[in-house]
Every structure is written in structure tokens, then in C-alpha cells.
Write a protein that holds these residues in place. Structure first.
Motif, mmCIF file in Angstrom:
data_model
loop_
_atom_site.group_PDB
_atom_site.id
_atom_site.type_symbol
_atom_site.label_atom_id
_atom_site.label_comp_id
_atom_site.label_asym_id
_atom_site.label_seq_id
_atom_site.Cartn_x
_atom_site.Cartn_y
_atom_site.Cartn_z
ATOM 1 N N GLU A 11 0.795 -1.216 0.000
ATOM 2 C CA GLU A 11 0.000 0.000 0.000
ATOM 3 C C GLU A 11 0.833 1.274 0.000
ATOM 4 O O GLU A 11 0.321 2.347 -0.265
ATOM 5 N N LEU A 12 2.097 1.177 0.306
ATOM 6 C CA LEU A 12 2.938 2.365 0.355
ATOM 7 C C LEU A 12 3.286 2.828 -1.044
ATOM 8 O O LEU A 12 3.295 2.063 -1.998
ATOM 9 N N SER A 13 3.607 4.112 -1.167
ATOM 10 C CA SER A 13 3.994 4.655 -2.454
ATOM 11 C C SER A 13 5.391 4.190 -2.838
ATOM 12 O O SER A 13 5.962 3.311 -2.208
ATOM 13 N N SER A 14 5.965 4.795 -3.844
ATOM 14 C CA SER A 14 7.254 4.347 -4.369
ATOM 15 C C SER A 14 8.394 4.476 -3.372
ATOM 16 O O SER A 14 9.457 3.906 -3.573
ATOM 17 N N ASP A 15 8.210 5.211 -2.292
ATOM 18 C CA ASP A 15 9.277 5.361 -1.309
ATOM 19 C C ASP A 15 9.150 4.337 -0.195
ATOM 20 O O ASP A 15 9.335 4.643 0.978
ATOM 21 N N ASN A 16 8.872 3.076 -0.562
ATOM 22 C CA ASN A 16 8.686 1.996 0.408
ATOM 23 C C ASN A 16 9.837 1.886 1.392
ATOM 24 O O ASN A 16 9.621 1.845 2.602
ATOM 25 N N ASN A 17 11.030 1.812 0.876
ATOM 26 C CA ASN A 17 12.181 1.629 1.756
ATOM 27 C C ASN A 17 12.344 2.798 2.716
ATOM 28 O O ASN A 17 12.669 2.604 3.883
ATOM 29 N N GLU A 18 12.123 3.999 2.226
ATOM 30 C CA GLU A 18 12.232 5.181 3.094
ATOM 31 C C GLU A 18 11.169 5.148 4.189
ATOM 32 O O GLU A 18 11.464 5.397 5.349
ATOM 33 N N ARG A 19 9.941 4.829 3.818
ATOM 34 C CA ARG A 19 8.862 4.764 4.809
ATOM 35 C C ARG A 19 9.138 3.688 5.854
ATOM 36 O O ARG A 19 8.975 3.913 7.043
ATOM 37 N N ILE A 20 9.543 2.520 5.410
ATOM 38 C CA ILE A 20 9.825 1.433 6.347
ATOM 39 C C ILE A 20 10.979 1.828 7.263
ATOM 40 O O ILE A 20 10.951 1.557 8.465
ATOM 41 N N SER A 21 11.976 2.514 6.708
ATOM 42 C CA SER A 21 13.085 3.003 7.538
ATOM 43 C C SER A 21 12.595 3.994 8.584
ATOM 44 O O SER A 21 13.047 3.977 9.735
ATOM 45 N N VAL A 22 11.654 4.855 8.203
ATOM 46 C CA VAL A 22 11.087 5.822 9.144
ATOM 47 C C VAL A 22 10.345 5.086 10.257
ATOM 48 O O VAL A 22 10.506 5.410 11.441
ATOM 49 N N TYR A 23 9.552 4.088 9.889
ATOM 50 C CA TYR A 23 8.834 3.318 10.912
ATOM 51 C C TYR A 23 9.819 2.648 11.872
ATOM 52 O O TYR A 23 9.628 2.675 13.082
ATOM 53 N N CYS A 24 10.857 2.047 11.307
ATOM 54 C CA CYS A 24 11.848 1.364 12.143
ATOM 55 C C CYS A 24 12.549 2.355 13.065
ATOM 56 O O CYS A 24 12.733 2.065 14.258
ATOM 57 N N ASP A 25 12.926 3.513 12.545
ATOM 58 C CA ASP A 25 13.556 4.535 13.388
ATOM 59 C C ASP A 25 12.609 5.006 14.473
ATOM 60 O O ASP A 25 12.990 5.135 15.638
ATOM 61 N N TYR A 26 11.369 5.262 14.111
ATOM 62 C CA TYR A 26 10.387 5.790 15.061
ATOM 63 C C TYR A 26 10.147 4.807 16.211
ATOM 64 O O TYR A 26 10.077 5.201 17.367
ATOM 65 N N TYR A 27 10.026 3.540 15.869
ATOM 66 C CA TYR A 27 9.738 2.525 16.887
ATOM 67 C C TYR A 27 11.003 1.879 17.472
ATOM 68 O O TYR A 27 10.906 0.958 18.282
ATOM 69 N N SER A 28 12.168 2.349 17.049
ATOM 70 C CA SER A 28 13.456 1.818 17.525
ATOM 71 C C SER A 28 13.551 0.304 17.331
ATOM 72 O O SER A 28 13.872 -0.448 18.251
#
Length: 89
Positions: A11-28
Motif C-alpha cells: 500500500e505504500l507509495s514508491s518510497d517503500n524503503n524510506e517509509r519502512i526506515s522511518v517506521y523502524c527509526d520511530y519505533y526503535s
């Protein structure tokens, strides 16, 4: 069987890796936790819209915040100079 986090990444746009990285950073967490831990993946997926809204809000407000900072940077510099001149800092 590991929860592969596929429904979220589809469901994520073309910046999948960036979004997933943001989620991982946010949730540590690291990406491996997200891919292999069902509980972690389900929690992030259930709450990702909140983080997406937060990201969108910061993107939307960014130009306004920059404008405000640009307008008041002179005031900060003047105050700091005056405080140093009076020996406050």
C-alpha cells in the motif's frame, strides 16, 4: 510462519524503503524485527496511519516553520549579542 509485512509494503507509495526506515527509526526496531516478528509487524501496521499523518503534517508545515524561523533568527541573534554584552551568558 513469519508475518512478511506484505500488506503494508504493497500500500505504500514508491518510497517503500524510506517509509519502512522511518517506521523502524520511530519505533526503535530494525527491519528484521519488522519482517520476522508478527507482534511488531502487526502493531506497526495497525498504527502506521498515525505516523503517516504526522509525517504529512510536518511536510505541510515545513515551509511555514522555515519562514517563521527565518523571520525571527535576527531577533535571536540580537538577544544573544545583548546578553553577552551585559555578561548574562
Amino acid at each position: 510462519m513469519a508475518y512478511r509485512f506484505e500488506s503494508m509494503t504493497e500500500e505504500l507509495s514508491s518510497d517503500n524503503n524510506e517509509r519502512i526506515s522511518v517506521y523502524c527509526d520511530y519505533y526503535s526496531i530494525n527491519r528484521r524485527d519488522l519482517e520476522e516478528n508478527n507482534v511488531v509487524a502487526e502493531y506497526v501496521e495497525a498504527h502506521r496511519y498515525i505516523l503517516d499523518e504526522l509525517i504529512s503534517g510536518y511536510k505541510e508545515m515545513g515551509p511555514l516553520n522555515k519562514k517563521i524561523c527565518d523571520e525571527f533568527i535576527g531577533c535571536d541573534c540580537e538577544t544573544e549579542y545583548e546578553n553577552k554584552d551585559r555578561g548574562v551568558i
